[in-house]
Design an enzyme around this catalytic site. Structure first.
Site, short mmCIF file in Angstrom:
data_model
loop_
_atom_site.label_atom_id
_atom_site.label_comp_id
_atom_site.label_asym_id
_atom_site.label_seq_id
_atom_site.Cartn_x
_atom_site.Cartn_y
_atom_site.Cartn_z
N GLY A 134 38.70 25.21 1.55
CA GLY A 134 40.17 24.81 1.22
C GLY A 134 40.76 25.53 0.12
N ASN A 135 39.94 26.17 -0.99
CA ASN A 135 40.86 27.05 -1.96
C ASN A 135 41.03 28.45 -1.52
OD1 ASN A 135 38.01 27.90 -2.01
ND2 ASN A 135 38.08 28.47 -3.91
N LYS A 159 34.93 12.17 7.64
CA LYS A 159 35.44 13.39 7.23
C LYS A 159 36.97 13.33 6.65
CE LYS A 159 36.54 17.75 7.64
NZ LYS A 159 35.83 18.71 6.83
N LYS A 191 33.89 22.49 9.51
CA LYS A 191 33.79 24.01 9.39
C LYS A 191 32.48 24.49 9.25
CE LYS A 191 34.66 25.54 5.33
NZ LYS A 191 34.23 24.50 4.70
N LYS A 226 27.40 21.98 3.57
CA LYS A 226 27.30 23.38 3.43
C LYS A 226 25.78 23.81 3.22
CE LYS A 226 31.39 23.42 0.74
NZ LYS A 226 32.43 23.52 2.03
P1 ADP Z 1 35.62 23.40 0.95
O1 ADP Z 1 37.26 23.06 1.24
O2 ADP Z 1 35.21 24.70 0.65
O3 ADP Z 1 34.82 22.92 2.03
P2 ADP Z 1 34.78 20.94 -0.44
O4 ADP Z 1 35.81 20.21 -1.62
O5 ADP Z 1 34.44 20.34 0.83
O6 ADP Z 1 35.40 22.41 -0.22
O7 ADP Z 1 33.35 21.12 -1.28
C1 ADP Z 1 33.12 22.00 -2.26
C2 ADP Z 1 33.13 20.95 -3.39
O8 ADP Z 1 31.62 20.08 -3.44
C3 ADP Z 1 33.03 21.79 -4.89
O9 ADP Z 1 34.19 21.94 -5.37
C4 ADP Z 1 32.40 20.32 -5.85
O10 ADP Z 1 33.39 19.85 -6.31
C5 ADP Z 1 31.62 19.45 -4.75
N1 ADP Z 1 30.39 19.32 -5.04
C6 ADP Z 1 29.73 18.18 -4.54
N2 ADP Z 1 28.32 18.20 -5.03
C7 ADP Z 1 28.17 19.48 -5.67
C8 ADP Z 1 26.87 20.20 -6.19
N3 ADP Z 1 25.79 19.63 -6.03
N4 ADP Z 1 27.02 21.54 -6.42
C9 ADP Z 1 28.25 22.05 -6.39
N5 ADP Z 1 29.41 21.54 -5.96
C10 ADP Z 1 29.53 20.10 -5.61
MG MG Z 2 34.81 20.91 3.01
#
Ligand code: ADP
Ligand code: MG
Length: 313
Positions: free
Chosen positions: A11-12, A128, A213, A275
């Site tokens: 997203g970022n 989701k 994704k 992820k």
């Molecule tokens: P994207 O849009 O890149 O898929 P998400 O918001 O779905 O992003 O996932 C990334 C987020 O997951 C990070 O910004 C963080 O806030 C969160 N997060 C949750 N658990 C963890 C973890 N164990 N380590 C790092 N980030 C984490």
């Molecule tokens: Mg995500």
């Protein structure tokens, strides 16, 4: 030596609204062009949570404005729309960045259908998050008005939630492979792909879902025989005890170590967990394959082994 790299943009890398996306893709294009300049072959995929939520809300407002004139827009069509306009922004920005660097390489987006299983248990249990963050009251109002489901998203606020089945196969994979093999930079499986399932004959029917994704990118990377899957997100590394005083950033992990941390519940479902799951699955899929989780601005350093969380056998 150049690698074949599938990059999943979070997203970022795209921002949360139209003007933000226009700006964000410029920086994204620079990070991607760095890797292409270093001699790597890059295939892009991306998320669509905020975008597909925005489109779905807009289409629902249109239907409510005149239900006789505007029939409801299926979620699969909203995903297709999000692929189209995100792909447009990405290919526009990347084309410009490559030409500015004297690199003559075509960039093209493939509208991608991804097969799901209609019996996937995800259809009975929406998880989701899509669209904008809301307060609990706003979320409950939306749920009452639109008949959708809402849930709290990893301590960050309330959002609409939709079914997120696992990807089973990429319908356009041969077209994507042909384009990649011919040297094009391809954007594919955007928003996890347009979810479809087989019905009678050769018909593919759109499903009311949004595929993660991270999982779709894992399938894409395997089917393109990529060396590396890079998941670019809002954190430089995955962590154990995330957000707690004893938080520890993770550098290199084996799939088994990652699974141990998953079992201990260190990665939030719907954000970091998919992820790490996708990274583990890719790293295990064949010898020599590795997965990297890091920040967009750190992609080049991550490929050089200087940062990020790497998962490999
Ligand atoms: P994207 O849009 O890149 O898929 P998400 O918001 O779905 O992003 O996932 C990334 C987020 O997951 C990070 O910004 C963080 O806030 C969160 N997060 C949750 N658990 C963890 C973890 N164990 N380590 C790092 N980030 C984490
Ligand atoms: Mg995500």
């Amino acid at each position: 030596m150049g690698k074949r790299i599938v990059i999943a943009l979070g997203g970022n890398a795209l921002g949360k609204n139209l003007p933000e996306q226009m700006m964000a893709v410029k920086q994204t294009a620079r990070a991607i062009a760095d890797l292409i300049e270093d001699g790597h072959q890059v295939i892009l995929s991306h998320g669509n949570g905020p975008q597909v939520g925005m489109i779905q809300n807009a289409m629902a407002m249109l239907t409510r404005s005149d239900p006789e004139k505007y029939v409801p827009c299926p979620l699969s069509v909203c995903v297709a729309m999000s692929q189209g306009y995100i792909g447009y922004d990405l290919q526009n920005a990347l084309r410009e960045e490559l030409l500015d660097r004297g690199i003559e390489k075509g960039v093209a987006t493939v509208l991608t259908q991804v097969e799901v299983d209609p019996a996937d248990p995800a259809f009975a249990n929406p998880t989701k998050p899509i669209g904008a963050f809301m307060t609990r009251e706003e979320a409950e109002q939306l749920a009452a008005k639109q008949g959708c489901q809402v849930a709290e998203d990893a301590g960050r606020g309330w959002r609409q939630v939709v079914a997120s089945p696992r990807p089973q196969g990429i319908v356009e994979i041969d077209s994507i492979r042909g384009m990649v093999d011919s040297g094009l930079v391809v954007v594919a499986c955007g928003g996890g792909g347009i979810p479809v399932f087989k019905t009678e004959g050769h018909h593919l029917k759109g499903a009311a879902a949004v595929i993660d994704k991270d999982f779709a990118s894992c399938v894409l990377a395997q089917q393109l025989n990529a060396d590396t899957l890079i998941i670019l997100t809002a954190v430089e590394k995955a962590a154990v005890n995330f957000g707690k005083p004893n938080q520890k950033w993770l550098d290199a992990l084996t799939p088994e170590e990652a699974e141990g941390y998953m079992a201990e519940g260190h990665f939030a479902p719907g954000s970091m967990l998919p992820k790490v799951q996708a990274a583990v699955e890719f790293a295990r899929s064949a010898p020599g394959r590795s997965a990297l989780i890091t920040l967009l601005e750190k992609a080049r350093d991550g490929v050089a082994g200087k940062t990020g969380t790497v998962i490999r056998q």
